[in-house]
Enzyme design. Structure first.
Site, PDB file in Angstrom:
ATOM      1  N   GLN A  46       7.827  -9.646   7.765  1.00  0.00           N
ATOM      2  CA  GLN A  46       9.036  -9.251   7.029  1.00  0.00           C
ATOM      3  C   GLN A  46       9.706  -8.011   7.620  1.00  0.00           C
ATOM      4  OE1 GLN A  46       6.763  -8.543   3.282  1.00  0.00           O
ATOM      5  NE2 GLN A  46       8.147  -6.807   3.001  1.00  0.00           N
ATOM      6  N   GLY A  61       5.363   4.149  -8.966  1.00  0.00           N
ATOM      7  CA  GLY A  61       6.098   2.889  -9.172  1.00  0.00           C
ATOM      8  C   GLY A  61       5.141   1.703  -9.149  1.00  0.00           C
ATOM      9  N   HIS A  62       4.295   1.657  -8.095  1.00  0.00           N
ATOM     10  CA  HIS A  62       3.286   0.591  -8.028  1.00  0.00           C
ATOM     11  C   HIS A  62       2.364   0.647  -9.253  1.00  0.00           C
ATOM     12  CE1 HIS A  62       3.898   1.327  -3.535  1.00  0.00           C
ATOM     13  NE2 HIS A  62       4.240   0.056  -3.677  1.00  0.00           N
ATOM     14  N   LEU A  77      11.085   6.133  -6.357  1.00  0.00           N
ATOM     15  CA  LEU A  77       9.817   6.226  -5.635  1.00  0.00           C
ATOM     16  C   LEU A  77       9.748   5.094  -4.616  1.00  0.00           C
ATOM     17  CD1 LEU A  77       7.369   6.992  -8.578  1.00  0.00           C
ATOM     18  CD2 LEU A  77       8.430   8.580  -6.991  1.00  0.00           C
ATOM     19  N   SER A  78       9.256   5.446  -3.432  1.00  0.00           N
ATOM     20  CA  SER A  78       9.128   4.464  -2.364  1.00  0.00           C
ATOM     21  C   SER A  78       8.086   4.956  -1.379  1.00  0.00           C
ATOM     22  CB  SER A  78      10.475   4.299  -1.636  1.00  0.00           C
ATOM     23  OG  SER A  78      10.277   3.648  -0.392  1.00  0.00           O
ATOM     24  N   GLY A 115       9.040  -5.072  -8.643  1.00  0.00           N
ATOM     25  CA  GLY A 115       9.927  -3.979  -9.022  1.00  0.00           C
ATOM     26  C   GLY A 115      11.397  -4.350  -8.896  1.00  0.00           C
ATOM     27  N   GLY A 130       0.805  -1.218   0.000  1.00  0.00           N
ATOM     28  CA  GLY A 130       0.000   0.000   0.000  1.00  0.00           C
ATOM     29  C   GLY A 130       0.840   1.271   0.000  1.00  0.00           C
TER      30      GLY A 130
END
Ligand code: AMP
Length: 284
Positions: A61, A36-37, A186-187, A149, A31
């Site tokens: 994780q 990027g997503h 992008l992150s 990605g 989310g």
């Protein structure tokens, strides 16, 4: 777009699609969606009959509980972006849906040497968590195509290994990294940067670009040293800056002009840890 929260309902819905030979594309995410997503979703929409996106912030994780707690959540905005990008299905499970037996007795995967390098070394247990959630999601969705990605380069390698362990036949597409105009990848974690941190964060891609530009056959340590000093000038705390074999992620100290290489960085700017990478030389 149809929203599913329950595994069985989603599984049954997709089973009917598969009976009609429809191709299912799958984009797993945590989310806080960004371009990027959305680029992964665009590939999926183009290449499949039905595109499924999952949003699940996977607790197993996160090796650092504070990082998990602070992970950005922007669900309403995410739903509207997914609708604008022609996503067919959003899977939004809660933790019991993904881990019905709890999170303490989960399967461990024999990932080999990839598990403990770089991200695996600095985030112990991270890739086991990634495999635990991805095994479950792949079982539920059973996609024809899986879109991930290249931004998470090592993760793509781990997923390939996972697929071989669990016999998943989904075709894995490692898609290019989308960047801001100043080069910052992008992150979702970029949302946690204040204005000064955001400005400094561009140094990561500049460091990678300096390596790419200076690459020539011979010793690679000077390139790594220059990249590190650029990051240190911007007050980054570095986990790693390395040049590695693109297929194994083994560190490479001297280049023969032939080997396929990737440069990888992980570094903190104050509390926020960012990662990025760039393919070098012959495969870039
Ligand atoms: P995340 O929500 O961070 O787990 O990411 C979900 C998927 O989006 C992963 O496969 C990531 O590698 C991918 N991704 C994250 N950032 C980018 C980016 N800047 N460009 C392309 N894909 C990305």
């Amino acid at each position: 777009m149809i929203l599913f929260k329950k595994t069985d309902a989603l599984h049954n819905y997709l089973a009917r699609k598969k009976e009609h030979q429809q191709k299912i594309g799958f984009v797993p995410t945590m989310g806080a969606l960004h371009e990027g997503h959305l680029s992964l979703l665009q590939y999926s929409v183009q290449e499949n009959d039905c595109t499924v996106c999952s949003i699940f912030v996977n607790p197993t994780q996160f090796n650092d509980p504070a990082d998990f707690k602070k992970y950005p959540i922007t669900l309403e905005k995410d739903i509207s972006l997914l609708e604008q990008h022609a996503t067919d299905v959003l899977f939004l499970p809660d933790v019991h849906e993904i881990y019905p037996g709890g999170t303490t007795q989960l399967r461990r995967y024999e990932l080999g040497s990839i598990e403990n390098k770089l991200e695996g070394y600095y985030r112990p247990g991270h890739f086991q968590g990634v495999c635990q959630v991805m095994n479950r999601l792949l079982d539920i969705v059973q996609p024809t195509n899986l879109y991930m990605g290249q931004k998470d380069y090592q993760q793509c390698m781990v997923i390939k290994k996972l697929q071989s362990l669990i016999g998943s036949h989904a075709v894995l597409h490692a898609c290019p990294t989308l960047r801001e105009p100043d080069g910052l990848a992008l992150s979702s974690r970029n949302l946690r940067l204040n204005a000064a941190e955001r400005e400094a964060a561009a140094a990561i891609s500049q460091a990678l670009l300096s390596i790419k530009k200076e690459l020539r056959p011979g010793p690679l340590q000077p390139l790594v040293a220059t990249a590190k000093s650029l990051l240190e000038q911007h007050r980054f705390k570095i986990d790693y800056v390395t040049i590695a074999d693109a297929a194994t992620l083994d560190e490479v100290n001297g280049w023969d002009g032939e080997q396929s290489l990737v440069a990888l960085v992980a570094a903190y700017i104050n509390e926020v840890r960012l990662i990025d990478n760039m393919l070098l030389g012959n495969n870039s």
